[in-house]
Design a protein around this motif. Structure first.
Motif, PDB file in Angstrom:
ATOM      1  N   ALA A   1      11.596   0.039  -0.509  1.00  0.00           N
ATOM      2  CA  ALA A   1      11.334  -1.187   0.262  1.00  0.00           C
ATOM      3  C   ALA A   1      11.718  -2.417  -0.566  1.00  0.00           C
ATOM      4  CB  ALA A   1       9.874  -1.234   0.692  1.00  0.00           C
ATOM      5  N   GLU A   2      13.024  -2.688  -0.629  1.00  0.00           N
ATOM      6  CA  GLU A   2      13.526  -3.757  -1.504  1.00  0.00           C
ATOM      7  C   GLU A   2      13.024  -5.138  -1.105  1.00  0.00           C
ATOM      8  OE1 GLU A   2      17.733  -3.277  -1.347  1.00  0.00           O
ATOM      9  OE2 GLU A   2      17.613  -1.279  -2.265  1.00  0.00           O
ATOM     10  N   ASN A   3      12.921  -5.374   0.192  1.00  0.00           N
ATOM     11  CA  ASN A   3      12.469  -6.705   0.639  1.00  0.00           C
ATOM     12  C   ASN A   3      11.012  -6.963   0.263  1.00  0.00           C
ATOM     13  OD1 ASN A   3      14.908  -7.548   1.769  1.00  0.00           O
ATOM     14  ND2 ASN A   3      14.514  -6.281   3.574  1.00  0.00           N
ATOM     15  N   LEU A   4      10.208  -5.883   0.300  1.00  0.00           N
ATOM     16  CA  LEU A   4       8.814  -6.047  -0.128  1.00  0.00           C
ATOM     17  C   LEU A   4       8.749  -6.262  -1.641  1.00  0.00           C
ATOM     18  CD1 LEU A   4       6.722  -3.458   1.940  1.00  0.00           C
ATOM     19  CD2 LEU A   4       6.583  -5.950   2.023  1.00  0.00           C
ATOM     20  N   ALA A   5       9.642  -5.574  -2.377  1.00  0.00           N
ATOM     21  CA  ALA A   5       9.668  -5.738  -3.840  1.00  0.00           C
ATOM     22  C   ALA A   5      10.021  -7.192  -4.191  1.00  0.00           C
ATOM     23  CB  ALA A   5      10.678  -4.775  -4.453  1.00  0.00           C
ATOM     24  N   ALA A   6      10.930  -7.780  -3.416  1.00  0.00           N
ATOM     25  CA  ALA A   6      11.310  -9.178  -3.673  1.00  0.00           C
ATOM     26  C   ALA A   6      10.118 -10.105  -3.412  1.00  0.00           C
ATOM     27  CB  ALA A   6      12.495  -9.570  -2.787  1.00  0.00           C
ATOM     28  N   LEU A   7       9.350  -9.813  -2.344  1.00  0.00           N
ATOM     29  CA  LEU A   7       8.158 -10.636  -2.062  1.00  0.00           C
ATOM     30  C   LEU A   7       7.109 -10.451  -3.162  1.00  0.00           C
ATOM     31  CD1 LEU A   7       7.488 -10.378   1.789  1.00  0.00           C
ATOM     32  CD2 LEU A   7       8.095 -12.418   0.482  1.00  0.00           C
ATOM     33  N   LYS A   8       7.018  -9.242  -3.671  1.00  0.00           N
ATOM     34  CA  LYS A   8       6.052  -8.949  -4.741  1.00  0.00           C
ATOM     35  C   LYS A   8       6.387  -9.767  -5.995  1.00  0.00           C
ATOM     36  CE  LYS A   8       2.868  -6.589  -6.948  1.00  0.00           C
ATOM     37  NZ  LYS A   8       1.479  -6.965  -6.784  1.00  0.00           N
ATOM     38  N   GLU A   9       7.684  -9.942  -6.250  1.00  0.00           N
ATOM     39  CA  GLU A   9       8.086 -10.770  -7.404  1.00  0.00           C
ATOM     40  C   GLU A   9       7.690 -12.226  -7.201  1.00  0.00           C
ATOM     41  OE1 GLU A   9      12.159 -10.673  -8.807  1.00  0.00           O
ATOM     42  OE2 GLU A   9      11.924  -8.515  -9.146  1.00  0.00           O
ATOM     43  N   GLN A  10       7.800 -12.659  -5.938  1.00  0.00           N
ATOM     44  CA  GLN A  10       7.476 -14.053  -5.610  1.00  0.00           C
ATOM     45  C   GLN A  10       5.964 -14.298  -5.614  1.00  0.00           C
ATOM     46  OE1 GLN A  10       9.535 -14.959  -1.965  1.00  0.00           O
ATOM     47  NE2 GLN A  10       8.801 -17.071  -1.960  1.00  0.00           N
ATOM     48  N   TYR A  11       5.189 -13.279  -5.182  1.00  0.00           N
ATOM     49  CA  TYR A  11       3.721 -13.428  -5.067  1.00  0.00           C
ATOM     50  C   TYR A  11       3.039 -12.281  -5.814  1.00  0.00           C
ATOM     51  CZ  TYR A  11       5.012 -16.433  -1.104  1.00  0.00           C
ATOM     52  OH  TYR A  11       5.562 -17.404  -0.298  1.00  0.00           O
ATOM     53  N   PRO A  12       3.214 -12.192  -7.159  1.00  0.00           N
ATOM     54  CA  PRO A  12       2.708 -11.012  -7.880  1.00  0.00           C
ATOM     55  C   PRO A  12       1.196 -10.808  -7.762  1.00  0.00           C
ATOM     56  CG  PRO A  12       3.453 -12.719  -9.412  1.00  0.00           C
ATOM     57  CD  PRO A  12       3.852 -13.175  -8.054  1.00  0.00           C
ATOM     58  N   ASP A  13       0.427 -11.897  -7.628  1.00  0.00           N
ATOM     59  CA  ASP A  13      -1.039 -11.754  -7.625  1.00  0.00           C
ATOM     60  C   ASP A  13      -1.638 -11.655  -6.228  1.00  0.00           C
ATOM     61  OD1 ASP A  13      -0.888 -12.103 -10.357  1.00  0.00           O
ATOM     62  OD2 ASP A  13      -0.976 -14.300 -10.141  1.00  0.00           O
ATOM     63  N   ARG A  14      -0.795 -11.761  -5.206  1.00  0.00           N
ATOM     64  CA  ARG A  14      -1.376 -11.820  -3.859  1.00  0.00           C
ATOM     65  C   ARG A  14      -0.815 -10.765  -2.908  1.00  0.00           C
ATOM     66  NH1 ARG A  14       0.186 -16.997  -1.932  1.00  0.00           N
ATOM     67  NH2 ARG A  14      -0.914 -16.335  -0.092  1.00  0.00           N
ATOM     68  N   LEU A  15      -0.018  -9.843  -3.450  1.00  0.00           N
ATOM     69  CA  LEU A  15       0.569  -8.807  -2.596  1.00  0.00           C
ATOM     70  C   LEU A  15       0.458  -7.452  -3.273  1.00  0.00           C
ATOM     71  CD1 LEU A  15       2.316  -7.820  -0.168  1.00  0.00           C
ATOM     72  CD2 LEU A  15       4.334  -8.460  -1.503  1.00  0.00           C
ATOM     73  N   GLN A  16      -0.026  -6.466  -2.528  1.00  0.00           N
ATOM     74  CA  GLN A  16       0.038  -5.091  -3.022  1.00  0.00           C
ATOM     75  C   GLN A  16       0.775  -4.248  -1.993  1.00  0.00           C
ATOM     76  OE1 GLN A  16      -3.569  -2.826  -3.701  1.00  0.00           O
ATOM     77  NE2 GLN A  16      -2.448  -1.355  -4.973  1.00  0.00           N
ATOM     78  N   VAL A  17       1.672  -3.408  -2.476  1.00  0.00           N
ATOM     79  CA  VAL A  17       2.429  -2.527  -1.587  1.00  0.00           C
ATOM     80  C   VAL A  17       1.898  -1.101  -1.766  1.00  0.00           C
ATOM     81  CG1 VAL A  17       4.716  -1.695  -0.948  1.00  0.00           C
ATOM     82  CG2 VAL A  17       4.457  -4.037  -1.831  1.00  0.00           C
ATOM     83  N   LEU A  18       1.522  -0.475  -0.646  1.00  0.00           N
ATOM     84  CA  LEU A  18       1.003   0.901  -0.701  1.00  0.00           C
ATOM     85  C   LEU A  18       1.832   1.792   0.209  1.00  0.00           C
ATOM     86  CD1 LEU A  18      -2.872   0.310  -0.305  1.00  0.00           C
ATOM     87  CD2 LEU A  18      -1.647   0.886  -2.414  1.00  0.00           C
ATOM     88  N   GLY A  19       1.913   3.057  -0.141  1.00  0.00           N
ATOM     89  CA  GLY A  19       2.618   4.020   0.715  1.00  0.00           C
ATOM     90  C   GLY A  19       1.728   4.452   1.881  1.00  0.00           C
ATOM     91  N   LEU A  20       2.301   4.537   3.057  1.00  0.00           N
ATOM     92  CA  LEU A  20       1.558   5.043   4.235  1.00  0.00           C
ATOM     93  C   LEU A  20       2.578   5.457   5.286  1.00  0.00           C
ATOM     94  CD1 LEU A  20      -1.485   3.294   5.988  1.00  0.00           C
ATOM     95  CD2 LEU A  20       0.327   4.390   7.288  1.00  0.00           C
ATOM     96  N   ASP A  21       2.501   6.748   5.654  1.00  0.00           N
ATOM     97  CA  ASP A  21       3.362   7.249   6.734  1.00  0.00           C
ATOM     98  C   ASP A  21       2.435   7.574   7.898  1.00  0.00           C
ATOM     99  OD1 ASP A  21       4.805   8.903   8.491  1.00  0.00           O
ATOM    100  OD2 ASP A  21       6.067   9.671   6.872  1.00  0.00           O
ATOM    101  N   VAL A  22       2.642   6.951   9.044  1.00  0.00           N
ATOM    102  CA  VAL A  22       1.681   7.141  10.149  1.00  0.00           C
ATOM    103  C   VAL A  22       1.671   8.571  10.685  1.00  0.00           C
ATOM    104  CG1 VAL A  22       1.594   4.715  10.889  1.00  0.00           C
ATOM    105  CG2 VAL A  22       3.269   6.262  11.938  1.00  0.00           C
TER     106      VAL A  22
END
Ligand SMILES: NC(=O)c1ccc[n+]([C@@H]2O[C@H](COP(=O)([O-])OP(=O)(O)OC[C@H]3O[C@@H](n4cnc5c(N)ncnc54)[C@H](OP(=O)(O)O)[C@@H]3O)[C@@H](O)[C@H]2O)c1
Length: 284
Positions: free
Chosen positions: A72-93
């Protein structure tokens, strides 16, 4: 005289109590940054929900879930921009264990949620699902996969995440918003076609409505709404945009800003309802 004194005494005692209670409530409200969970956030509308939630409030925290965080490259880019306010977790419905594990992680590291948005959905999947143009094209595996991702998936996410939704954040009530589609409306169905997608969204609508009744009865009630984003320029709609008038094909930015405006106004009076991007209620 004794009566007058008694009447005076009551407010004198009551005021400090009320002030201290009010202060405590304000302090609680101020100290708890809102945590929102966006499910299906790798791209499309889900990714845009994450981006706008992070951008518009400098305090709030976002948990973004997706099938494969590594890709998820776009989420990784957001994580760089907001390191303290975003967590990305794996979830397959389609895998309930991953939903359960994500709920455990949220409970352990973030505590209560004030917003859950279920966005994951499919209309077409290469070599697996093609929206049916006639009954003769209906295939069991495609129908079942569409139901699994579009209807069962969000319901299972509600099952595991709803205990984490609590009042006390900045919202009037905690909210679950499920991305549905106008084509899921039985009353509005004049064109036919897209059997699996339509029926899966109708099922999602009924599941959400039914769950909303149960969650409204909780001691700490949760409001559940269904949202139609309009026809939005994403991977999902790309192959079917030919016949859509230019002014009716929305950008992700426009659609999500409208949906967030609806979510921000949701109270218990709205629970179990199905809204379009412009706030109009859609017939079942
Ligand atoms: N775009 C429209 O015009 C439109 C109109 C009406 C309703 N909607 C609804 O809006 C929602 C979002 O649509 P969109 O346009 O943003 O679609 P999209 O761009 O195709 O994105 C779909 C998302 O669903 C995720 N997903 C698919 N299968 C999954 C699974 N098994 N587990 C977890 N995530 C999964 C995808 O993740 P991967 O990256 O891992 O594949 C992706 O993040 C959908 O529910 C859709 O039905 C869209």
């Amino acid at each position: 005289m004794a009566g007058v004194l008694a009447r005076r005494k009551r407010p004198l005692l009551a005021i400090p109590l009320q002030i201290s209670r009010f202060r405590a409530l304000c302090e609680n409200a101020g100290s708890r940054a809102g945590v929102s969970l966006i499910q299906g956030a790798s791209r499309g509308l889900g990714l845009e929900f994450v981006r706008q939630l992070l951008e518009r409030n400098s305090k709030d925290f976002v948990v973004a879930t997706c099938r494969n965080p590594v890709k998820a490259e776009n989420l990784a880019a957001l994580k760089e921009q907001y390191p303290d306010r975003l967590q990305v977790l794996g979830l397959d419905v389609t895998d309930e264990d991953t939903i359960k594990e994500a709920a455990n992680q949220v409970s352990k590291f973030h505590g209560p949620l004030e917003l859950l948005v279920n966005t994951a959905g499919i209309l077409h999947v290469e070599n697996l699902v093609t929206p049916e143009t006639s009954l003769s094209k209906l295939e069991k595996d495609a129908l079942l996969l569409t139901f699994q991702i579009n209807a069962a998936g969000p319901a299972l996410v509600m099952k595991h995440m709803s205990p984490l939704l609590k009042s006390g954040g900045s919202r009037e009530v905690p909210v679950i918003a499920n991305l549905s589609a106008r084509v899921g409306s039985i009353g509005d169905n004049k064109l036919g076609g897209w059997l699996s997608y339509r029926a899966s969204k109708t099922a999602l609508n009924q599941l959400t409505k039914t769950i909303s009744i149960e969650l409204a009865r909780r001691r700490d009630p949760v409001a559940c709404v269904l949202l139609h984003p309009g026809t939005v320029d994403t991977d999902l709609s790309k192959p079917y945009q030919r016949n859509v008038a230019k002014e009716k094909l929305f950008t992700k930015e426009f659609s999500v800003s409208k949906l967030l405006a609806i979510i921000d106004r949701v109270g218990m009076k709205d629970t179990g309802k199905f809204f379009a991007w412009d706030g109009q209620e859609i017939a079942w």
